[in-house]
Design an enzyme around this catalytic site. Structure first.
Site, PDB file in Angstrom:
ATOM      1  N   ASP A 167      -0.556   1.652   8.244  1.00  0.00           N
ATOM      2  CA  ASP A 167      -0.999   0.768   9.339  1.00  0.00           C
ATOM      3  C   ASP A 167      -0.072   0.833  10.555  1.00  0.00           C
ATOM      4  O   ASP A 167      -0.466   0.449  11.658  1.00  0.00           O
ATOM      5  CB  ASP A 167      -1.078  -0.684   8.847  1.00  0.00           C
ATOM      6  N   HIS A 183      -9.696   4.683   1.546  1.00  0.00           N
ATOM      7  CA  HIS A 183      -8.416   5.087   0.950  1.00  0.00           C
ATOM      8  C   HIS A 183      -8.130   6.578   1.034  1.00  0.00           C
ATOM      9  O   HIS A 183      -7.012   6.998   0.713  1.00  0.00           O
ATOM     10  CB  HIS A 183      -8.356   4.620  -0.506  1.00  0.00           C
ATOM     11  N   GLN A 204      -7.528   7.971   3.574  1.00  0.00           N
ATOM     12  CA  GLN A 204      -6.437   8.027   4.558  1.00  0.00           C
ATOM     13  C   GLN A 204      -5.064   7.760   3.955  1.00  0.00           C
ATOM     14  O   GLN A 204      -4.035   8.029   4.566  1.00  0.00           O
ATOM     15  CB  GLN A 204      -6.655   6.964   5.662  1.00  0.00           C
ATOM     16  N   MET A 260      -8.794   2.644   8.582  1.00  0.00           N
ATOM     17  CA  MET A 260      -8.030   1.513   8.040  1.00  0.00           C
ATOM     18  C   MET A 260      -7.139   0.875   9.098  1.00  0.00           C
ATOM     19  O   MET A 260      -7.025   1.365  10.224  1.00  0.00           O
ATOM     20  CB  MET A 260      -7.194   1.960   6.853  1.00  0.00           C
ATOM     21  N   GLY A 261      -6.470  -0.172   8.697  1.00  0.00           N
ATOM     22  CA  GLY A 261      -5.548  -0.878   9.588  1.00  0.00           C
ATOM     23  C   GLY A 261      -5.851  -2.363   9.555  1.00  0.00           C
ATOM     24  O   GLY A 261      -6.560  -2.873  10.414  1.00  0.00           O
ATOM     25  N   ASP A 321       2.288  -1.086  11.412  1.00  0.00           N
ATOM     26  CA  ASP A 321       2.372  -2.390  12.074  1.00  0.00           C
ATOM     27  C   ASP A 321       3.672  -3.143  11.792  1.00  0.00           C
ATOM     28  O   ASP A 321       3.689  -4.368  11.787  1.00  0.00           O
ATOM     29  CB  ASP A 321       1.170  -3.252  11.665  1.00  0.00           C
ATOM     30  N   GLU A 346     -16.012   8.466  21.876  1.00  0.00           N
ATOM     31  CA  GLU A 346     -16.649   7.858  23.057  1.00  0.00           C
ATOM     32  C   GLU A 346     -16.207   6.404  23.187  1.00  0.00           C
ATOM     33  O   GLU A 346     -16.033   5.897  24.294  1.00  0.00           O
ATOM     34  CB  GLU A 346     -18.173   7.950  22.945  1.00  0.00           C
ATOM     35  N   LYS A 372     -26.362  11.740  27.135  1.00  0.00           N
ATOM     36  CA  LYS A 372     -25.599  12.052  25.915  1.00  0.00           C
ATOM     37  C   LYS A 372     -26.552  12.062  24.725  1.00  0.00           C
ATOM     38  O   LYS A 372     -27.462  11.244  24.648  1.00  0.00           O
ATOM     39  CB  LYS A 372     -24.547  10.959  25.694  1.00  0.00           C
ATOM     40  N   GLY A 426       0.837  -1.205   0.000  1.00  0.00           N
ATOM     41  CA  GLY A 426       0.000   0.000   0.000  1.00  0.00           C
ATOM     42  C   GLY A 426       0.867   1.249   0.000  1.00  0.00           C
ATOM     43  O   GLY A 426       1.838   1.330   0.750  1.00  0.00           O
ATOM     44  N   GLY A 450       4.702  -7.195   4.370  1.00  0.00           N
ATOM     45  CA  GLY A 450       4.688  -8.091   3.201  1.00  0.00           C
ATOM     46  C   GLY A 450       5.914  -7.855   2.330  1.00  0.00           C
ATOM     47  O   GLY A 450       6.533  -8.802   1.805  1.00  0.00           O
TER      48      GLY A 450
END
Ligand code: F6P
Length: 323
Positions: free
Chosen positions: A128, A252, A254, A170-171, A130, A188, A214, A11, A104
């Site tokens: 991500d 996308h 993001q 995303m993630g 990660d 919240e 709320k 990505g 990857g």
């Protein structure tokens, strides 16, 4: 090292161009010829090489995406694909590769170096965040700021209509984007795969919030391995509580856009480190930043080990979302 190839894979992430620019300039300063590989590993297999000189990398630092383009190559996951790529690399006289991408990319890169002996060095770049071995990946800061802007905007309309919103970020598999954008946006609730909450619990918490007065709320949802699942959540909450809600899947959006200053600096730092690693004989590593220090992590570890969320941030999310 006389000639290096530079590629972006997986990505795209904002800041990849800053990284390419920095790798090219670092190489040129060291008397190494940089060559661009188009379309990630797919282009490597097809020998899609392009010269990278100063003019090509001019005026790209502020641009999102990647000027080299990218791909997710199924062919490179095979030994034959990697061996074809190795022939192309050797024929082009390339001595080493800078791989800019995520886990990857580094999985493929590790196998490539082991099987062919062609040296590689990596830069972690994925929204991500990660990749093990670095606190931050290039692109993450831009992505969370994009998500944050969306959360702030949606809060305006949520308040105006007294509505519950599910905002899905995303993630794949991980909650890094959800956790940080959720905390920053004052959500919240933040739903992340690393700290799962049952639907029943979410429903009872939302019911409690609205019972206590709320009139609007925001739930930030990590897409995890099920993109679009917020629509089901929204339906289930409605059926159980009668609370009307809307869903916004950021997707996308993001991934694009101009990189933040942080991503441009990080991309510049790590792009340069990766070239230095190839030059110093520290190949097979990924450049990263841990606790503010530049580090190199064996490429194998970056995809074999799982990067955890900051447990303090997870606790903080829980504390701040409690009423
Ligand atoms: O690059 C990471 C990522 O944006 C993930 O957050 C997301 O799950 C995935 O890529 C989407 O991939 P694609 O663009 O191939 O649909």
């Amino acid at each position: 090292m006389k000639k290096i190839g530079i590629l972006t894979s997986g990505g795209d992430a904002p800041g990849m161009n800053a990284c390419i620019r920095s790798a090219v300039r670092t190489a040129l300063a060291a008397g190494i010829e940089p060559v661009g590989v188009l379309r990630g590993f797919s282009g490597l297999i097809r020998g899609e090489f392009t010269p990278l000189d100063r003019s090509v990398i001019c005026n790209i630092i502020h641009r999102g995406g990647t000027i080299l383009e990218t791909s997710r190559s199924a062919e490179f996951e095979t030994r034959e694909g990697r061996s074809r790529a190795a022939s192309m690399v050797r024929d082009a006289g390339i001595d080493g590769l800078v791989l800019i991408g995520g886990d990857g990319t580094f999985h493929g890169g590790t196998l490539f170096q082991e099987e062919t002996g062609i040296e590689v060095a990596g830069v972690p770049a994925t929204i991500d965040n990660d990749v093990y071995g670095t606190d931050y990946c290039v692109g993450f800061d831009s992505a969370i700021n994009c998500a944050l802007e969306a959360i702030d905007r949606i809060r305006d309309t949520a308040l105006s209509h007294e509505r519950l919103f599910f905002i899905e970020v995303m993630g794949r598999d991980t909650g890094f984007i959800a956790l940080e954008s959720g905390i920053a946006g004052g959500a919240e609730e933040v739903l992340i795969p690393e700290d799962p909450m049952s639907e029943w619990e979410l429903i009872s918490r939302l019911r409690e919030y609205f019972r206590a007065g709320k009139r609007s709320a925001i739930v930030v949802v990590a897409e995890a391995d099920n993109p679009g699942w917020s629509f089901r959540l929204s339906r289930e909450v409605h059926e159980a509580t009668g609370i009307d809600s809307r869903v916004c899947v950021l997707g996308h959006v993001q991934r694009g856009g101009s990189p933040t200053a942080r991503d441009r600096v990080l991309g510049s730092m790590l792009g340069s480190s990766a070239v230095n690693a190839l030059q110093d004989g520290s190949s097979g590593c990924v450049a990263g930043e841990l606790h503010g220090d530049e580090v190199l992590t064996p490429m194998k570890e970056t995809w074999m080990k799982k990067k955890s969320l900051d447990s303090h941030l997870v606790m903080l999310k829980n504390l701040l979302s409690e009423e």
